[in-house]
Scaffold this active site. Structure first.
Site, PDB file in Angstrom:
ATOM      1  N   ASN A   1       0.842  -1.110  -0.044  1.00 49.82           N
ATOM      2  CA  ASN A   1      -0.094  -0.082   0.058  1.00 49.82           C
ATOM      3  C   ASN A   1       0.917   1.375  -0.087  1.00 49.82           C
ATOM      4  O   ASN A   1       1.571   1.702   1.148  1.00 49.82           O
ATOM      5  CB  ASN A   1      -1.017   0.003   1.164  1.00 49.82           C
ATOM      6  CG  ASN A   1      -2.027   1.147   1.430  1.00 49.82           C
ATOM      7  OD1 ASN A   1      -1.267   2.261   0.873  1.00 49.82           O
ATOM      8  ND2 ASN A   1      -3.326   0.963   1.636  1.00 49.82           N
TER       9      ASN A   1
ATOM     10  N   HIS B   1       1.064   6.151   1.588  1.00 53.41           N
ATOM     11  CA  HIS B   1       1.813   7.327   2.398  1.00 53.41           C
ATOM     12  C   HIS B   1       2.904   7.814   1.633  1.00 53.41           C
ATOM     13  O   HIS B   1       3.384   8.851   2.049  1.00 53.41           O
ATOM     14  CB  HIS B   1       2.387   6.759   3.837  1.00 53.41           C
ATOM     15  CG  HIS B   1       1.178   6.258   4.538  1.00 53.41           C
ATOM     16  ND1 HIS B   1       0.561   7.062   5.218  1.00 53.41           N
ATOM     17  CD2 HIS B   1       0.879   5.074   5.078  1.00 53.41           C
ATOM     18  CE1 HIS B   1      -0.285   6.582   6.046  1.00 53.41           C
ATOM     19  NE2 HIS B   1      -0.281   5.194   6.050  1.00 53.41           N
TER      20      HIS B   1
ATOM     21  N   HIS C   1      -5.519   3.520  -1.582  1.00 53.61           N
ATOM     22  CA  HIS C   1      -6.973   3.784  -0.889  1.00 53.61           C
ATOM     23  C   HIS C   1      -7.413   5.188  -1.454  1.00 53.61           C
ATOM     24  O   HIS C   1      -6.592   6.044  -1.168  1.00 53.61           O
ATOM     25  CB  HIS C   1      -6.892   3.757   0.593  1.00 53.61           C
ATOM     26  CG  HIS C   1      -8.285   4.105   1.281  1.00 53.61           C
ATOM     27  ND1 HIS C   1      -8.498   3.540   2.584  1.00 53.61           N
ATOM     28  CD2 HIS C   1      -9.276   4.318   0.702  1.00 53.61           C
ATOM     29  CE1 HIS C   1      -9.658   4.083   2.938  1.00 53.61           C
ATOM     30  NE2 HIS C   1     -10.366   4.316   1.834  1.00 53.61           N
TER      31      HIS C   1
ATOM     32  N   ARG D   1      -9.667   7.779  -1.090  1.00 56.66           N
ATOM     33  CA  ARG D   1     -10.597   8.265   0.088  1.00 56.66           C
ATOM     34  C   ARG D   1     -11.639   9.127  -0.587  1.00 56.66           C
ATOM     35  O   ARG D   1     -11.306   9.773  -1.712  1.00 56.66           O
ATOM     36  CB  ARG D   1      -9.905   8.986   1.184  1.00 56.66           C
ATOM     37  CG  ARG D   1      -9.086   7.695   2.091  1.00 56.66           C
ATOM     38  CD  ARG D   1      -8.578   8.476   3.283  1.00 56.66           C
ATOM     39  NE  ARG D   1      -8.360   7.514   4.455  1.00 56.66           N
ATOM     40  CZ  ARG D   1      -9.322   6.923   5.194  1.00 56.66           C
ATOM     41  NH1 ARG D   1     -10.656   7.447   5.287  1.00 56.66           N
ATOM     42  NH2 ARG D   1      -8.880   6.072   5.964  1.00 56.66           N
TER      43      ARG D   1
ATOM     44  N   ARG E   1      -7.648  12.867   0.144  1.00 57.70           N
ATOM     45  CA  ARG E   1      -6.479  13.438   0.834  1.00 57.70           C
ATOM     46  C   ARG E   1      -5.180  13.160   0.465  1.00 57.70           C
ATOM     47  O   ARG E   1      -4.312  13.903   1.072  1.00 57.70           O
ATOM     48  CB  ARG E   1      -7.022  13.677   2.408  1.00 57.70           C
ATOM     49  CG  ARG E   1      -6.774  12.107   2.885  1.00 57.70           C
ATOM     50  CD  ARG E   1      -7.197  12.221   4.515  1.00 57.70           C
ATOM     51  NE  ARG E   1      -6.808  11.075   5.086  1.00 57.70           N
ATOM     52  CZ  ARG E   1      -7.186  10.550   6.062  1.00 57.70           C
ATOM     53  NH1 ARG E   1      -8.581  11.095   6.308  1.00 57.70           N
ATOM     54  NH2 ARG E   1      -7.038   9.490   6.732  1.00 57.70           N
TER      55      ARG E   1
ATOM     56  N   GLU F   1      -8.641   0.303  -2.789  1.00 55.65           N
ATOM     57  CA  GLU F   1      -9.601   0.200  -1.596  1.00 55.65           C
ATOM     58  C   GLU F   1     -10.456   1.565  -1.655  1.00 55.65           C
ATOM     59  O   GLU F   1      -9.710   2.724  -1.904  1.00 55.65           O
ATOM     60  CB  GLU F   1      -8.570   0.431  -0.341  1.00 55.65           C
ATOM     61  CG  GLU F   1      -7.651  -0.759  -0.042  1.00 55.65           C
ATOM     62  CD  GLU F   1      -6.810  -0.555   1.003  1.00 55.65           C
ATOM     63  OE1 GLU F   1      -5.892  -1.548   1.408  1.00 55.65           O
ATOM     64  OE2 GLU F   1      -6.770   0.602   1.622  1.00 55.65           O
TER      65      GLU F   1
ATOM     66  N   THR G   1      -8.274   3.486   8.284  1.00 61.24           N
ATOM     67  CA  THR G   1      -9.415   2.777   8.394  1.00 61.24           C
ATOM     68  C   THR G   1      -9.600   2.057   9.896  1.00 61.24           C
ATOM     69  O   THR G   1      -8.477   1.590  10.270  1.00 61.24           O
ATOM     70  CB  THR G   1      -9.515   1.406   7.442  1.00 61.24           C
ATOM     71  OG1 THR G   1      -9.068   2.114   6.374  1.00 61.24           O
ATOM     72  CG2 THR G   1     -10.671   0.960   7.319  1.00 61.24           C
TER      73      THR G   1
ATOM     74  N   GLU H   1     -10.674  -9.496   3.119  1.00 63.33           N
ATOM     75  CA  GLU H   1      -9.268  -9.002   3.660  1.00 63.33           C
ATOM     76  C   GLU H   1      -9.507  -9.022   5.267  1.00 63.33           C
ATOM     77  O   GLU H   1     -10.610  -8.154   5.598  1.00 63.33           O
ATOM     78  CB  GLU H   1      -9.004  -7.772   3.144  1.00 63.33           C
ATOM     79  CG  GLU H   1      -7.416  -7.434   4.136  1.00 63.33           C
ATOM     80  CD  GLU H   1      -6.831  -6.034   3.341  1.00 63.33           C
ATOM     81  OE1 GLU H   1      -7.128  -5.719   2.294  1.00 63.33           O
ATOM     82  OE2 GLU H   1      -6.274  -5.345   4.275  1.00 63.33           O
TER      83      GLU H   1
ATOM     84  N   HIS I   1      -3.421  -4.682   7.656  1.00 70.01           N
ATOM     85  CA  HIS I   1      -3.694  -3.332   8.537  1.00 70.01           C
ATOM     86  C   HIS I   1      -2.932  -3.779  10.024  1.00 70.01           C
ATOM     87  O   HIS I   1      -3.020  -4.514  10.596  1.00 70.01           O
ATOM     88  CB  HIS I   1      -5.173  -3.297   9.118  1.00 70.01           C
ATOM     89  CG  HIS I   1      -5.338  -1.820   9.145  1.00 70.01           C
ATOM     90  ND1 HIS I   1      -4.739  -1.108  10.469  1.00 70.01           N
ATOM     91  CD2 HIS I   1      -6.049  -0.667   8.464  1.00 70.01           C
ATOM     92  CE1 HIS I   1      -5.319   0.302  10.297  1.00 70.01           C
ATOM     93  NE2 HIS I   1      -6.003   0.452   9.193  1.00 70.01           N
TER      94      HIS I   1
HETATM   95  N1  PXP Z   1      -5.974  -2.752   4.304  1.00 64.22           N
HETATM   96  C1  PXP Z   1      -6.845  -1.982   4.606  1.00 64.22           C
HETATM   97  C2  PXP Z   1      -8.119  -2.033   4.180  1.00 64.22           C
HETATM   98  C3  PXP Z   1      -6.431  -0.493   4.942  1.00 64.22           C
HETATM   99  O1  PXP Z   1      -7.132   0.400   4.856  1.00 64.22           O
HETATM  100  C4  PXP Z   1      -4.974  -0.335   5.236  1.00 64.22           C
HETATM  101  C5  PXP Z   1      -4.530   1.294   5.486  1.00 64.22           C
HETATM  102  O2  PXP Z   1      -4.722   2.005   4.532  1.00 64.22           O
HETATM  103  C6  PXP Z   1      -4.184  -1.372   4.846  1.00 64.22           C
HETATM  104  C7  PXP Z   1      -4.548  -2.572   4.644  1.00 64.22           C
HETATM  105  C8  PXP Z   1      -2.664  -1.161   5.403  1.00 64.22           C
HETATM  106  O3  PXP Z   1      -2.319  -0.938   6.520  1.00 64.22           O
HETATM  107  P1  PXP Z   1      -0.782  -0.585   6.995  1.00 64.22           P
HETATM  108  O4  PXP Z   1      -0.746   0.584   6.500  1.00 64.22           O
HETATM  109  O5  PXP Z   1      -1.129  -0.479   8.566  1.00 64.22           O
HETATM  110  O6  PXP Z   1       0.027  -1.476   6.799  1.00 64.22           O
END
Ligand code: PXP
Length: 238
Positions: free
Chosen positions: A6, A9, A42, A44, A48, A69, A100, A150, A189
């Site tokens: 992901n 960031h 993701h 959103r 943002r 996502e 999330t 997931e 997550h």
């Molecule tokens: N899965 C989902 C559904 C999420 O919302 C996120 C965070 O954006 C992640 C996985 C990844 O989580 P992390 O950034 O804590 O690894």
């Protein structure tokens, strides 16, 4: 077992300065060179960090599977149908949340969600649901047409290592139940280089979605290496 990184960031950093860099597109290339099997972003509703344009460009550039996502809204459905990512993970979205907070509660919104999922599938998109490790929800996920779940590992990730056994058992039960229903199982997550290890014993989990830990490590070692290190953890490559 596959890793989808992901890269939200990277966009968070870009938006901190409202700059054009660092670019999620560049990040996707580095992550792929590091051996990831997929890219996740993701989008959103407030855009943002990741913007609609980022998703469009990633769809064109990514050589691995792109997972989007998103919340199950009509605005997001029209974006998804236009861009057609390989996979969509539906997530709940609360205004102002830092990340999330929880999985979807399927029992409250099942009929709407069923037609929403079947509509996306018509566009060749594989659709999954982000849910807490709650066994009650598995039959419902199958009934409304989810192709994968997931499992939300947030609670797991917050436990001290000495206390994770019960949570692993709970996650494994949910993963097995999903497989019996013919649904794929991913997890994500809050996962990092340490807490991923015990989870790897749950063989039904075939995909991991990890973001923050990899991007945080990338600050020191670079995104390619940070990805490689996680790939090594997950695939057992020495
Ligand atoms: N899965 C989902 C559904 C999420 O919302 C996120 C965070 O954006 C992640 C996985 C990844 O989580 P992390 O950034 O804590 O690894």
């Amino acid at each position: 077992m596959e890793l989808s990184v992901n890269i939200d960031h990277i966009a968070t950093l870009r938006e901190a300065r409202k700059e054009r860099f660092p670019s999620p597109i560049h990040a996707a290339v580095e992550v792929e060179l590091g051996g990831a099997d997929g890219i996740t972003v993701h989008l959103r509703s407030d855009q943002r960090h990741i913007k609609e344009r980022d998703v469009e460009l990633l769809k064109q550039v990514a050589r691995t599977e792109l997972t989007l996502e998103m919340a199950a809204t009509s605005q997001m459905a029209s974006i998804a149908k236009r861009i057609k990512p390989a996979c969509i993970t539906l997530v709940p979205e609360a205004p102002g949340e830092v990340t999330t907070q929880r999985g979807l509660v399927l029992l409250n919104q099942k009929e709407d969600l069923k037609s929403y999922i079947s509509d996306l599938k018509k566009y060749g998109i594989t659709v999954g649901l982000f849910i807490n490790p709650d066994i009650e929800q598995i039959k419902e996920a199958a009934r409304i047409g989810a192709q994968y779940i997931e499992i939300n590992t947030n609670e797991y990730s917050l436990l001290h290592r000495s206390k994770i056994r019960d949570e692993i058992i709970r996650i494994a039960r949910v993963a097995k139940a999903a497989r019996r229903e013919g649904i794929g199982v991913h997890a994500g997550h809050g996962l990092d280089y340490r807490n991923i290890q015990p989870l790897l014993s749950v063989m039904e989990i075939t995909g991991y979605s990890i973001g923050f830990a990899i991007v945080a490590r990338a600050v020191f070692v670079g995104l390619r290496q940070a990805t490689q290190e996680m790939v090594q953890r997950i695939k057992g490559v020495r």
